[in-house]
Every structure is written in structure tokens, then in C-alpha cells.
Scaffold this active site. Structure first.
Site, PDB file in Angstrom:
ATOM      1  N   TRP A   1     -16.746   6.643   6.329  1.00 20.84           N
ATOM      2  CA  TRP A   1     -15.658   7.599   6.534  1.00 20.84           C
ATOM      3  C   TRP A   1     -15.678   8.750   5.525  1.00 20.84           C
ATOM      4  O   TRP A   1     -14.677   9.405   5.297  1.00 20.84           O
ATOM      5  CB  TRP A   1     -14.314   6.869   6.553  1.00 20.84           C
ATOM      6  CG  TRP A   1     -14.098   6.117   7.842  1.00 20.84           C
ATOM      7  CD1 TRP A   1     -14.842   6.230   8.990  1.00 20.84           C
ATOM      8  CD2 TRP A   1     -13.088   5.134   8.130  1.00 20.84           C
ATOM      9  NE1 TRP A   1     -14.361   5.384   9.962  1.00 20.84           N
ATOM     10  CE2 TRP A   1     -13.286   4.702   9.468  1.00 20.84           C
ATOM     11  CE3 TRP A   1     -12.034   4.581   7.397  1.00 20.84           C
ATOM     12  CZ2 TRP A   1     -12.460   3.738  10.080  1.00 20.84           C
ATOM     13  CZ3 TRP A   1     -11.217   3.629   8.006  1.00 20.84           C
ATOM     14  CH2 TRP A   1     -11.421   3.222   9.332  1.00 20.84           C
TER      15      TRP A   1
ATOM     16  N   HIS B   1      -0.332  -1.629  17.501  1.00 19.60           N
ATOM     17  CA  HIS B   1      -0.334  -0.275  18.057  1.00 19.60           C
ATOM     18  C   HIS B   1       0.807  -0.068  19.034  1.00 19.60           C
ATOM     19  O   HIS B   1       1.123   1.054  19.407  1.00 19.60           O
ATOM     20  CB  HIS B   1      -1.670   0.012  18.745  1.00 19.60           C
ATOM     21  CG  HIS B   1      -2.830  -0.134  17.806  1.00 19.60           C
ATOM     22  ND1 HIS B   1      -3.577  -1.291  17.732  1.00 19.60           N
ATOM     23  CD2 HIS B   1      -3.334   0.703  16.881  1.00 19.60           C
ATOM     24  CE1 HIS B   1      -4.505  -1.146  16.809  1.00 19.60           C
ATOM     25  NE2 HIS B   1      -4.382   0.053  16.266  1.00 19.60           N
TER      26      HIS B   1
ATOM     27  N   HIS C   1     -11.248  -7.760   6.660  1.00 23.11           N
ATOM     28  CA  HIS C   1     -10.527  -7.426   7.886  1.00 23.11           C
ATOM     29  C   HIS C   1     -11.332  -6.411   8.677  1.00 23.11           C
ATOM     30  O   HIS C   1     -11.913  -5.483   8.113  1.00 23.11           O
ATOM     31  CB  HIS C   1      -9.148  -6.839   7.551  1.00 23.11           C
ATOM     32  CG  HIS C   1      -8.518  -6.153   8.706  1.00 23.11           C
ATOM     33  ND1 HIS C   1      -8.046  -6.833   9.803  1.00 23.11           N
ATOM     34  CD2 HIS C   1      -8.320  -4.842   8.975  1.00 23.11           C
ATOM     35  CE1 HIS C   1      -7.577  -5.961  10.689  1.00 23.11           C
ATOM     36  NE2 HIS C   1      -7.738  -4.746  10.209  1.00 23.11           N
TER      37      HIS C   1
ATOM     38  N   GLU D   1      -8.941  -8.142  15.144  1.00 16.50           N
ATOM     39  CA  GLU D   1      -8.077  -7.744  16.253  1.00 16.50           C
ATOM     40  C   GLU D   1      -8.406  -8.599  17.470  1.00 16.50           C
ATOM     41  O   GLU D   1      -9.560  -8.676  17.866  1.00 16.50           O
ATOM     42  CB  GLU D   1      -8.337  -6.268  16.584  1.00 16.50           C
ATOM     43  CG  GLU D   1      -7.590  -5.803  17.795  1.00 16.50           C
ATOM     44  CD  GLU D   1      -7.939  -4.367  18.181  1.00 16.50           C
ATOM     45  OE1 GLU D   1      -7.970  -3.505  17.287  1.00 16.50           O
ATOM     46  OE2 GLU D   1      -8.179  -4.146  19.370  1.00 16.50           O
TER      47      GLU D   1
ATOM     48  N   GLU E   1       0.784  -1.242   0.000  1.00 13.65           N
ATOM     49  CA  GLU E   1       0.000   0.000   0.000  1.00 13.65           C
ATOM     50  C   GLU E   1       0.821   1.301   0.000  1.00 13.65           C
ATOM     51  O   GLU E   1       0.357   2.341   0.458  1.00 13.65           O
ATOM     52  CB  GLU E   1      -1.001   0.012   1.181  1.00 13.65           C
ATOM     53  CG  GLU E   1      -1.957  -1.168   1.145  1.00 13.65           C
ATOM     54  CD  GLU E   1      -2.992  -1.186   2.283  1.00 13.65           C
ATOM     55  OE1 GLU E   1      -3.328  -0.117   2.809  1.00 13.65           O
ATOM     56  OE2 GLU E   1      -3.457  -2.293   2.630  1.00 13.65           O
TER      57      GLU E   1
END
Ligand code: GLN
Ligand code: ZN
Length: 759
Positions: free
Chosen positions: A566, A699, A646, A670, A489
Site C-alpha cells: 500500500w 460492511h 488478520h 472474513e 486504534e
């Protein structure tokens, strides 16, 4: 006279001044005084803008250095023990340590958890409560700002987050009922209101958006208890609700002993008449008819027509405002000099929305001067021109949508059959390893994209640079021994913007920043018209990447629901229709990737969950079209093509059935932070397809070790059959550095190898 006000104004600044001031203070580059000075200047400017627009009061207390929920917690002295707060005033650095874990002074500690504010993309910091929590007023910033506003000649209307919404959003640490803390909490609120009264404050806006949620009976009663208690304070309370309809809380809300209420007539237009009817005749009704969540210019004539009967009934007790705080829209449209004039005439940002509110006030009061009359006319023309514009409706897209009714949302064969075919083609080992898509976005690669965008790099050079990056990323994955590779990406700035830029029907602003959390902002694309895909969006890079390796290459798409959730989305048709258009465009992309020989395609739906309506009874309708959109995007793929999805969150319990309905061949989620407990939902539901539970938290900068990952995979294997497990990180790796990513993935691959020996 109708009173005009706003529930809140963006604090980040038209040019993100607050962001830069905060970050340079955090980095130790500027002093606390300099930060406070910037904050003061910005507040004065916002009040000035409100006053100049013609609002009758200015809102005070909507400004924050980080988050309004954290402000409320700090003012109440609710500071978790780990921050070593000695009592007294909560100073700015303690406040920042709660928000970010560290600050220029004071010991570091784990930051408070952040989560989404209702159904918006804004994040607040979750208050943490102990069973013996004490409340004491520990910051005087609100009082200071009230004084500041008065000294500058404004009439302040302070805003406070209401006690019950604050308590509802708080997390009890330990096993107790939060409502047991209500009485002492109300003492603190009463004290706060008294202090404001001492400053000569007349009205206080008290935000209680929790009233639009499904509330247990005990909480409804708590509302009565709370506002009966606060009634005794000498200020007038405007209880503000927003983001949805009051529904079963409508009588409760109308009858609370407050001086007025605000309702969001954009998200709940049908309740307006009801509330106006039921509200006791001495109370003020503030109506939010200017959308605080979207950027379309209001058809003010229509809004006036809605308000006039209410005005006739309420007289001076009618107030007008945006539906909610303007925090959720960009600051000023006047900065968007690069948008074409027509599109611009359809939009309204925070500054323009203030004008809209004032025009409503003038219209209702029969107080329109020549300029206002012209402005009303312009608004009507703009609204009509948008709805009529050929830019909104493409016959071809319309035709395709109609035809698409014939498309099946099901894959051609059931999962069990697809699985065998895919395995024959891909020949993957047990516990196949993969990643979520992005690899580190280095400074270098960001620079390449920027240079290209700004014309310093020509197309050929740009393509060479991206190819080089892809090549290196593929080589790195081969060296690590991953089974399913990705292109990384490198060409994408953002997972939604990248697709928006290549689809028709989207526009982009230059300064349309909206606060996401703290100093972080996002710039949502403007989805204004029918969506179509002029040409393939990802095939070129995916194909290039695939040619660099013999391993399977996974193509990477952002799903229709995530793109929708979004973006700022058109309001002239249901969101479900827009989702369907996006789904068709993505369906074409899936088919093109497939035709280019790509055998695995991931369709990310990172934002599917956050689109859930606030009220449960609206969930099925949303899930129906949202999952339908995903299926429409995916269902054209042949059985041999493996579809992944995902999702980067960890709450699946309540929507597991819908997740299963997506029928993705593989879902990566996650889980590492929940110690695989989240898989229990999948087990209980007997989720049938393959699952890649994230085995480490991307993270965190910490490198996981092999044993930790094996331990997690062992836990996973106890609930999900080994042959259906994949091994991958929790999310994409773009925010990490290569030095962190390589050892982490190395450990992950080693762990998968150990697991293969064990079965
Ligand atoms: N494919 C995206 C990435 O790896 C997914 C990001 C996300 O889910 N937020 O960055
Ligand atoms: Zn993710």
C-alpha cells in the site's frame, strides 16, 4: 516522427475536484448540470495539459464518473435486472445506482460487486451477465466527448475497454460460458467503432490487459476471432496491453489483425526486443517506458538508449507513452511544496510524466531544443543523485539485514507447545471473543487528530484525549464481556500511514491522491529509503490500554507486506529486500510490546493476497519472500506470546498452504458473507492453528442477531474443531457507529456463551 500519447490520465483532479462534485451531487446538494459542467471543465483541462505538454493526440474516454469498466458495461446496455432499467439510454442516475446502490433518483438496489483491477489498488465494478444477455449501445457519452475534444481543437484518440478483457472480468449469473456471448458482444463493439469512425476518428486505443494473464486456450482463440471481426471497422486499432509480460501470448498479440499494439516495457523490459522483432512491419508499436504505476522520475537517457535501436528499426511506427494509464499515480508534483527539494527532484507525477514522454519523443526525433536538452540533463542528474544518495542506504540497516540471515524464521517451539503455554498464561474460555482492532472513528476523534496535526492542540492535550478515548473503548469492551481486548486504534488515521510516519525511509505527500474506487482516493506513502524504526511505535498506547483492564490486551501492528503493497515503493532494489527491512522494524516492535508485558500481538496482513503476481508461475517466488517477511516479523516472539494475523478477504483456496506457513497462532478472516464455506479450504488442508472466522459483516449497517451468529458458529464447528475456533467480526469496526457496534458485539458475545454450553 515519433508519436507521443498517454493511455489515460487521472480523472479525479489535482485537488480531487471530481470527488467533491460527485459527492455533493449524490448528497443532493448540487444539480446534475453542475456535475456535468465540472466534468466538462476537468476534461478540457486534462486535454489542455496533454496538448501543452506536446502529446500528439489527447486521450478521450479515460474520463469517467465512477469507473471505466462500469462505463463499458453501461455503454453496452448491460444493466442487471434489479436496477429496473427500461431500455433506451442508461441515464446517469441508473449508472450511479449500479455503482453505489442509490442515486438522487430511481429506486435503490444492491450495488454491483467491486473488485481489484488486475494487481493494482484500483477497484472496478464487476459486470454481471445473464445467459441470454443482449447488448445494445445505450450511452453516447464517448461520442459526445470526442465531439467536445474536436470542437476544442484537439485531436482525440478515444479509448475503449476491449471486448475480451471486459468479458473476462464479467461474472456470469448462472451456469454458462461467457464466450457464448462473444458474437453479439462483438456486434455491439463493431457498431461502437463505426460510430467513432463516423465522427472522423482515426485511431482508437482498445485496452486488452487480459493478454498479460494466464488465458485458457479458448480465450486465446477468442482473441483471434474478435479482432478478425473488428478488423472490418474503418478505424485503426491500437491494442493496448499493460501490467505485465505477454509471455505465451506474445505471438498471438503480435499477430492480431490490428494496426498497432502497446506494450508495458516497464513491467516487461525483456520482451521489448522480441516484440519489435516479431511485429509485422506495417504495425505501430507503442512502447510504455515511463512507469504509470510508480512515482519515480525516469532516467530518460537510459530510456532513450533502450529506444534508439527500436526507433532505427521502426521509424515513424514507434510511439511512446507511459506504461499504463496514469490513473495509478497522483496528478501534479508541483503542488507538493512541502516536500524537501531533493526528494521532490526524484519524483514525477502524472503531469510530469507527460513531459517525460514528450522528451523521449523529442530525443528520438533529434528534435531537442535548449530547454529539452537541459531537462534531459536534469533527469539524468536527479536519477543519479537518488541512486547515490545517503538517504537511501543506511549502513546500519544494511548491517542488520546481513546479520538477520542468522535469525530463524521459525518460532522457538511448534504450535502445539506454544498453544499450551499461551493457554496457561491467558486462560481463555472456549470460543474466545475478540475484535479485529479498530473501534468507531467518531467525528470527535478525527477532529482531535486533525487539531493536533495542525497545531491547535498541544501534545499533552492530545495525549489526554487519546487516553480518554482508549479508556472508554476498553471500558466498553469490558462491559460487553469480550475476552481479548484491543486499544481501538483511535490515534491512527490509516493502518499504513500511521506506521510509515514513524519509520525512517518514508515520505508523505499533501495531495498525492490516487483513485481507489468511485470518489474514494488513497494517499500512499512514499517508501524511498532504507527502513528503520527510531523508536517504538505502538507500545505507549498499547501499554496504557493494558493498564486499564485485567483482561488480555492485544497489540496491533500492520504487517510488512501490507505496508509494502500500500505504498509507492523504491525501485532501486527488489521489493523483497524492502519487505525484509520492514519486517525487521516490525520484529523490534513485537519484541518491545512483549517486553512491555503484552501477551497477544496481531500483525495484520490485509494486503498480502493482492500482491500476488498476475501469472501463477510467479506466485511461489512472491509467496516465499512475503510469507518470509511475516515470519521474520513474528518469529522473535516467545512461545508464551500469542501471535495473531488478520486478512480481510475470502479467497484462500489457492494460497492456503502459504497461509499455514505463516504459522500465526490465530488467524482471523472474513467469512460471514460466504456462510463459512470458505472454511472448507482450511479443513481440506487440515490447517493446524486457531482460526477466527468472522461471524458478521462489518460492511453492513445491519445488526446481526444471536441466532444468526450461533448458526454460523455451528457451521464452523462442523469443519474446524471447536477448541480451535475464535469468535470475532469480519474486520475492523472503524467505519461503524457505536450504536451499531454495541448491539452487534453483544450478540456475538452471547452467541459465544451459548456455544460454550453446547460443547
Ligand atoms: N486492525 C485493522 C482494523 O481493525 C485491520 C483493518 C484491515 O484489515 N483492513 O481496522
Ligand atoms: Zn480486515
Amino acid at each position: 516522427m515519433t508519436l507521443a500519447h498517454t493511455l489515460g490520465f487521472p480523472r479525479i483532479g489535482a485537488r480531487r475536484e471530481l470527488k467533491f462534485a460527485l459527492e455533493s451531487y449524490w448528497n443532493g446538494e448540487t444539480s446534475k448540470q453542475a456535475l456535468e459542467e465540472t466534468a466538462r471543465t476537468l476534461r478540457l483541462k486534462y486535454w489542455q495539459q496533454q496538448a501543452e505538454a506536446g502529446l500528439d493526440v489527447v486521450t478521450v474516454g479515460d474520463f469517467t464518473y465512477y469507473d471505466q469498466v462500469l462505463d463499458a458495461s453501461a455503454r453496452l446496455g448491460v444493466v442487471p435486472e434489479r436496477f429496473d432499467w427500461a431500455g433506451g439510454d442508461v441515464d446517469l442516475d441508473t449508472y450511479f445506482r449500479m455503482a453505489r446502490g442509490r442515486a438522487p433518483s430511481g429506486p435503490s438496489a444492491a450495488a454491483c460487486t467491486m473488485t481489484k483491477w488486475f494487481d493494482t489498488n484500483y477497484h472496478y465494478l464487476v459486470p454481471e451477465l445473464s445467459a441470454d444477455q443482449r447488448f445494445e449501445l445505450a450511452r453516447t457519452d464517448l461520442e459526445e466527448q470526442v465531439t467536445e475534444a474536436k470542437q476544442a481543437g484537439f485531436t482525440p484518440k478515444p479509448v475503449l475497454l476491449g471486448p475480451l478483457t471486459w468479458l473476462w472480468l464479467a461474472r456470469p449469473v448462472g451456469d454458462f460460458d461467457r464466450l457464448t456471448l462473444l458474437e453479439p458482444l462483438l456486434d455491439a463493439y463493431a457498431e461502437q467503432l463505426n460510430r467513432l469512425a463516423d465522427l472522423g476518428v482515426d485511431w482508437v486505443q482498445i485496452d486488452e490487459p487480459a493478454l498479460v494473464l494466464d488465458l485458457p486456450q479458448a480465450w486465446k482463440s477468442a482473441y483471434e476471432q474478435a479482432y478478425h471481426r473488428l478488423k472490418a471497422t474503418p478505424v485503426k486499432l491500437l491494442l493496448a496491453t499493460y501490467f505485465g509480460a505477454l509471455e505465451d501470448n506474445i505471438t498471438l498479440t503480435c499477430e492480431l489483425p490490428v494496426a498497432g499494439i502497446h506494450i508495458d516495457a516497464v513491467s516487461a523490459p525483456d520482451e521489448l526486443i522480441q516484440v519489435a522483432d516479431w511485429l509485422p512491419s506495417h504495425k505501430v508499436l507503442s512502447v510504455g517506458l515511463i512507469n504509470g504505476r510508480n512515482i519515480w522520475r525516469t532516467d530518460l537517457d537510459a530510456a532513450l538508449a533502450t529506444l534508439e535501436p527500436i526507433k532505427a528499426k521502426m521509424g515513424d511506427r514507434l510511439w511512446v507513452a507511459p506504461s499504463c494509464s496514469l490513473l495509478h499515480v497522483p496528478v501534479d508534483l508541483n503542488q507538493e511544496t512541502e516536500l524537501d527539494g531533493e526528494l521532490r527532484s526524484w519524483l514525477s507525477f502524472a503531469v510530469q510524466k507527460l513531459d517525460e514522454v514528450v522528451l523521449l519523443k523529442r530525443g528520438l526525433d533529434d528534435n531537442l531544443d535548449e530547454a529539452s536538452r537541459q531537462a534531459l540533463k536534469d533527469a539524468a542528474t536527479a536519477a543519479a543523485s537518488r541512486l547515490r544518495s545517503p538517504r537511501l542506504r543506511h549502513p546500519e540497516v544494511r548491517r542488520r539485514i546481513e546479520d538477520s540471515e542468522r535469525l530463524s524464521l521459525d518460532r522457538a517451539e511448534p504450535f502445539a507447545v506454544r498453544r499450551d503455554r499461551q493457554q496457561q498464561r491467558l486462560n481463555l474460555p472456549r470460543f474466545p471473543t475478540t475484535t479485529i482492532g479498530s473501534f468507531p472513528q467518531t467525528r470527535d476523534i478525527r477532529q482531535v487528530r486533525r487539531d493536533y496535526r495542525q497545531g491547535r492542540l498541544d501534545a499533552a492535550d492530545y495525549e489526554r484525549r487519546i487516553e480518554a478515548e482508549i479508556q472508554a473503548t476498553v471500558a466498553a469492551q469490558e462491559a460487553l464481556g469480550l475476552d481479548v481486548l484491543v486499544h481501538g486504534e483511535a490515534e491512527r488515521n490509516d493502518m499504513v500511514e500511521y506506521f510509515g510516519e514513524q519509520l525512517d525511509g518514508f515520505a508523505f505527500t499533501r495531495f498525492g491522491w490516487v483513485q481507489s474506487y468511485g470518489s474514494r482516493c488513497v494517499k500512499p506513502p512514499v517508501l524511498f529509503g532504507d527502513v528503520s524504526r527510531p523508536e517504538p511505535m505502538t507500545v505507549r498506547w498499547t501499554q496504557y490500554a493494558a493498564a486499564q483492564t485485567d483482561k488480555p490486551m492485544k497489540g496491533m501492528l500492520t504487517g510488512p507486506v501490507t505496508i509494502l503493497n500500500w505504498s509507492f515503493v523504491r525501485d532501486d532494489q527488489p521489493r523483497s529486500d524492502t519487505a525484509r527491512q520492514l519486517a525487521l522494524a516490525l520484529r523490534d516492535e513485537v519484541l518491545d510490546l512483549e517486553a512491555a508485558g503484552i501477551g497477544i500481538i496481531q500483525i495484520d496482513e490485509a494486503a498480502l493476497r493482492e500482491g500476488l503476481p498476475l501469472r501463477r508461475r510467479h506466485w511461489p517466488a512472491y509467496l516465499d519472500w512475503a510469507i518470509g517477511a511475516f515470519r521474520l516479523a513474528a518469529s522473535g516472539a516467545a512461545s508464551e506470546t500469542q501471535i495473531h494475523t488478520h486478512m480481510c478477504y475470502s479467497q484462500f483456496n489457492d494460497i492456503i498452504e502459504s497461509i499455514a506457513d505463516m504459522d500465526a497462532d490465530v488467524i482471523t478472516i472474513e467469512t460471514s458473507r460466504s456462510d463459512m464455506r470458505l472454511l472448507q479450504a482450511f479443513q481440506r488442508f487440515e490447517y493446524p492453528n486457531d482460526i477466527g472466522p468472522g461471524v458478521y459483516d462489518i460492511h453492513s449497517p445491519n445488526t446481526p442477531n444471536v441466532e444468526q451468529i450461533i448458526d454460523l458458529l455451528e457451521k464452523a464447528r462442523r469443519v474446524i474443531p471447536a477448541e480451535r475456533l475464535w469468535v470475532n467480526p469480519d474486520c475492523g469496526l472503524k467505519t461503524r457507529r457505536w450504536e451499531e457496534v454495541k448491539p452487534a458485539l453483544e450478540a456475538m458475545v452471547s452467541a459465544a456463551k451459548v456455544m460454550r454450553q453446547r460443547v
